[in-house]
Design a protein around this motif. Structure first.
Motif, short mmCIF file in Angstrom:
data_model
loop_
_atom_site.label_atom_id
_atom_site.label_comp_id
_atom_site.label_asym_id
_atom_site.label_seq_id
_atom_site.Cartn_x
_atom_site.Cartn_y
_atom_site.Cartn_z
N PRO A 186 39.52 47.38 40.78
CA PRO A 186 39.19 46.65 39.88
C PRO A 186 39.98 45.22 39.49
O PRO A 186 39.55 45.24 38.77
N ILE A 187 41.33 45.83 39.59
CA ILE A 187 42.45 45.49 39.30
C ILE A 187 41.93 43.65 39.47
O ILE A 187 42.51 43.14 38.50
N LEU A 188 41.62 43.54 40.72
CA LEU A 188 41.30 41.68 41.63
C LEU A 188 40.56 41.04 40.09
O LEU A 188 40.41 40.13 39.81
N GLN A 189 39.54 41.87 38.80
CA GLN A 189 38.81 41.49 38.24
C GLN A 189 39.97 41.30 36.91
O GLN A 189 39.03 41.40 35.32
N SER A 190 40.47 41.23 36.86
CA SER A 190 41.67 41.69 35.32
C SER A 190 42.23 39.96 35.12
O SER A 190 41.59 39.25 36.01
N GLY A 191 41.60 39.85 33.66
CA GLY A 191 41.87 38.10 33.66
C GLY A 191 43.77 37.86 33.81
O GLY A 191 43.76 37.06 32.77
N VAL A 192 44.10 38.56 33.79
CA VAL A 192 46.00 38.11 34.34
C VAL A 192 45.86 36.85 34.12
O VAL A 192 46.79 36.48 33.63
N PHE A 237 53.48 39.82 47.02
CA PHE A 237 52.46 39.95 45.83
C PHE A 237 51.22 39.80 46.68
O PHE A 237 50.27 40.00 47.07
N GLY A 238 50.83 38.31 47.22
CA GLY A 238 49.84 37.59 48.40
C GLY A 238 49.70 38.22 49.16
O GLY A 238 47.87 38.32 49.18
N THR A 239 50.15 39.08 49.77
CA THR A 239 49.11 39.29 50.86
C THR A 239 48.93 40.55 50.60
O THR A 239 48.06 41.09 51.54
N VAL A 240 49.54 41.60 49.91
CA VAL A 240 49.10 42.84 49.16
C VAL A 240 47.36 42.77 48.31
O VAL A 240 46.81 43.88 49.17
N LEU A 241 47.80 41.54 47.71
CA LEU A 241 46.40 41.71 46.94
C LEU A 241 45.13 40.90 47.84
O LEU A 241 43.61 41.16 47.46
N ALA A 242 45.62 40.73 48.70
CA ALA A 242 44.19 39.82 49.67
C ALA A 242 43.49 41.48 50.16
O ALA A 242 42.64 40.74 50.43
N MET A 243 44.76 42.30 50.68
CA MET A 243 43.98 43.78 50.99
C MET A 243 42.94 44.32 50.33
O MET A 243 41.85 45.07 51.07
N LEU A 244 43.05 43.96 48.91
CA LEU A 244 42.12 44.57 48.11
C LEU A 244 40.63 43.99 47.92
O LEU A 244 39.75 44.94 46.65
N GLN A 245 40.57 42.88 48.32
CA GLN A 245 38.66 42.55 48.30
C GLN A 245 37.80 43.65 48.45
O GLN A 245 38.38 43.65 49.69
N ALA A 246 36.73 43.03 47.44
CA ALA A 246 36.01 43.94 47.93
C ALA A 246 34.65 43.14 49.46
O ALA A 246 35.29 41.85 49.65
N PRO A 247 34.21 44.13 49.83
CA PRO A 247 34.03 43.57 51.20
C PRO A 247 32.57 42.59 50.69
O PRO A 247 32.16 42.91 49.36
N GLU A 248 32.08 41.88 51.78
CA GLU A 248 30.93 40.81 51.31
C GLU A 248 30.79 40.16 50.36
O GLU A 248 30.14 39.08 49.93
N ASP A 258 32.38 40.66 46.68
CA ASP A 258 31.12 41.17 45.60
C ASP A 258 32.47 41.45 45.50
O ASP A 258 33.94 41.46 45.62
N LEU A 259 32.30 41.70 43.82
CA LEU A 259 33.55 41.86 42.50
C LEU A 259 33.57 43.20 43.29
O LEU A 259 32.75 44.14 43.36
N PRO A 260 34.52 43.66 42.97
CA PRO A 260 34.90 44.86 42.77
C PRO A 260 33.63 45.51 41.81
O PRO A 260 33.16 46.83 42.83
N ALA A 261 33.62 45.79 41.40
CA ALA A 261 32.92 46.53 40.22
C ALA A 261 31.66 46.43 40.97
O ALA A 261 30.77 47.65 40.89
N MET A 262 31.07 45.46 41.24
CA MET A 262 29.00 44.86 41.72
C MET A 262 29.21 45.68 42.54
O MET A 262 28.49 46.62 43.34
#
Length: 407
Positions: free
Chosen positions: A179-185, A369-380, A382-386
């Motif tokens: 879900p952190i990927l949906q942060s507005g940071v 950081f970029g490499t780590v964050l790419a691993m956290l993307q939701a499948p297909e 989608d945004l993680p919440a969806m």
């Protein structure tokens, strides 16, 4: 007068009561996850009704919390002991509320100490149960996994390696992205932050993140105060900033009122995102905050300090070489970790000095950081919440008999 029932058009009621989702979050990070999940669920089915326990973000999405979420926000064996009676009372209240409402599904978010006790107690009610944020037993206390059988009907994971780990131990789990990927940071505006807090853009900004629990803040803030005293000798114009939850802000303000330089205390979400974009580096406790900083590209050092007995137990049970999820995902030390006896003003000041003066060290962190964050993307895509909302609704459509057949 006879009650004629709801108005109808033909054989179809003009309004219907929505299905009920009972949802629990026990700390600020869970409150954020819960709010995004509620929003995604409502996008799919606007008739859904929510009940349960959450904080300000979930309440803004329509939840009327059964009791204050802050009652559950505690961590560490010795820290929990004084609150056992209150926690026991809240557990009974939550169980009774679920029994009265008979929701279509019970969702617990993180907070395994409380959540798992609740899931176990409502099992007799024959209600669907979903736990969001897999327990990190892969990191410590692996043997506890045997106690999880029958606790939930579905488990949602934030990290890509978790479904395989749980599958190897007989559990069916789904990776839904973090879900952190949906942060507005990334959308923060540093110039707005400087103006709002009357800060000088040319002066370095240091984020201090002591945690969001009553058991964390009092242990780290005194260390941060002494760290700043050392840093001011080399960086006299250093500008400290403390992002804090609304629940923790009063305690933070009380603890820093006698500091030589008053830090800017940030509670508003937009202001927090602006602060991340303005920051030159950070000192943070371990946890989700490290991923927030990674998204903002903020170089950091991770630190933590708990009750000595809790620390001894933690060292005995820990099964991973790092406490920061950034380092765990990378499989190496991207960010320095200064824990317990290494959490000293001198060592923290040395790390901050290096982050402020060593450009190569800063860039090495930011690239990783970029490499780590790419691993956290939701499948297909989608945004993680969806992705999580789709799993929730799929479970709600699954017959209970079918779910119980696999236990």
């Amino acid at each position: 007068m006879v009650d004629a029932g709801p108005p109808v058009e033909g054989d179809v009621p003009l309004y219907q009561h929505g299905r009920v989702i009972w949802i629990l979050a026990g700390e600020p990070s869970g409150d954020s996850i819960g709010a995004r999940l509620m929003q995604a669920l409502h996008r799919i089915d606007p008739m859904l009704v929510f009940a349960g326990v959450g904080g300000g973000r979930m309440e803004a999405r329509g939840l009327r919390s059964l009791f204050p979420m802050e009652d559950l926000t505690v961590m560490g064996f010795m820290e929990v002991l004084p609150r056992l009676r209150l926690l026991s009372q809240r557990l009974v209240e939550a169980e009774q509320d679920i029994e009265l409402r008979r929701p279509d599904i019970v969702i617990t978010i993180d907070s395994p100490g409380f959540a798992f006790r609740l899931l176990r107690r409502v099992r007799r009610l024959k209600v669907r149960r979903l736990h969001y944020v897999a327990p990190q037993v892969w990191a410590w206390r692996e043997k506890r996994v045997k106690h999880y059988r029958g606790l939930w009907d579905s488990l949602l994971c934030l990290f890509p390696f978790e479904p395989t780990w749980f599958a190897e131990r007989g559990f069916h789990a789904h990776f839904v992205g973090h879900p952190i990927l949906q942060s507005g940071v990334p959308h923060g505006r540093p110039e707005r932050f400087y103006k709002r807090h009357d800060l000088r853009p040319e002066s370095p900004v240091l984020l201090l993140m002591p945690g969001s629990r009553n058991s964390e803040v009092p242990k780290l803030l005194p260390v941060f105060e002494k760290t700043l005293e050392l840093l001011y000798k080399q960086f006299p114009d250093l500008q400290p900033v403390i992002p804090a939850t609304s629940g923790m802000a009063p305690l933070v303000r009380k603890m820093v009122r006698h500091w030589a330089v008053h830090p800017s205390i940030v509670t508003d979400t937009e202001d927090k995102h602006d602060a991340f974009r303005a920051a030159d580096c950070a000192l943070t406790k371990s946890g989700t905050s490290t991923l927030e900083l990674a998204i903002g590209g903020v170089p950091m050092a991770v630190t933590y300090k708990v009750n000595p007995l809790s620390a001894v137990l933690g060292r005995f049970l820990l099964k991973v070489p790092y406490i920061s999820i950034v380092n765990i995902l990378a499989g190496r030390e991207i960010v320095p970790e200064l824990v317990q006896h290494n959490c000293t003003p001198q060592k923290l000041a040395e790390e901050v000095t290096a982050l402020l003066t060593d450009e190569a060290k800063r860039k090495a962190q930011q690239e990783a950081f970029g490499t780590v964050l790419a691993m956290l993307q939701a499948p297909e895509g989608d945004l993680p919440a969806m992705a999580a909302a789709k799993q929730v609704l799929a479970l709600m459509e699954t017959p209970l008999d079918e779910l119980r057949a696999h236990e």
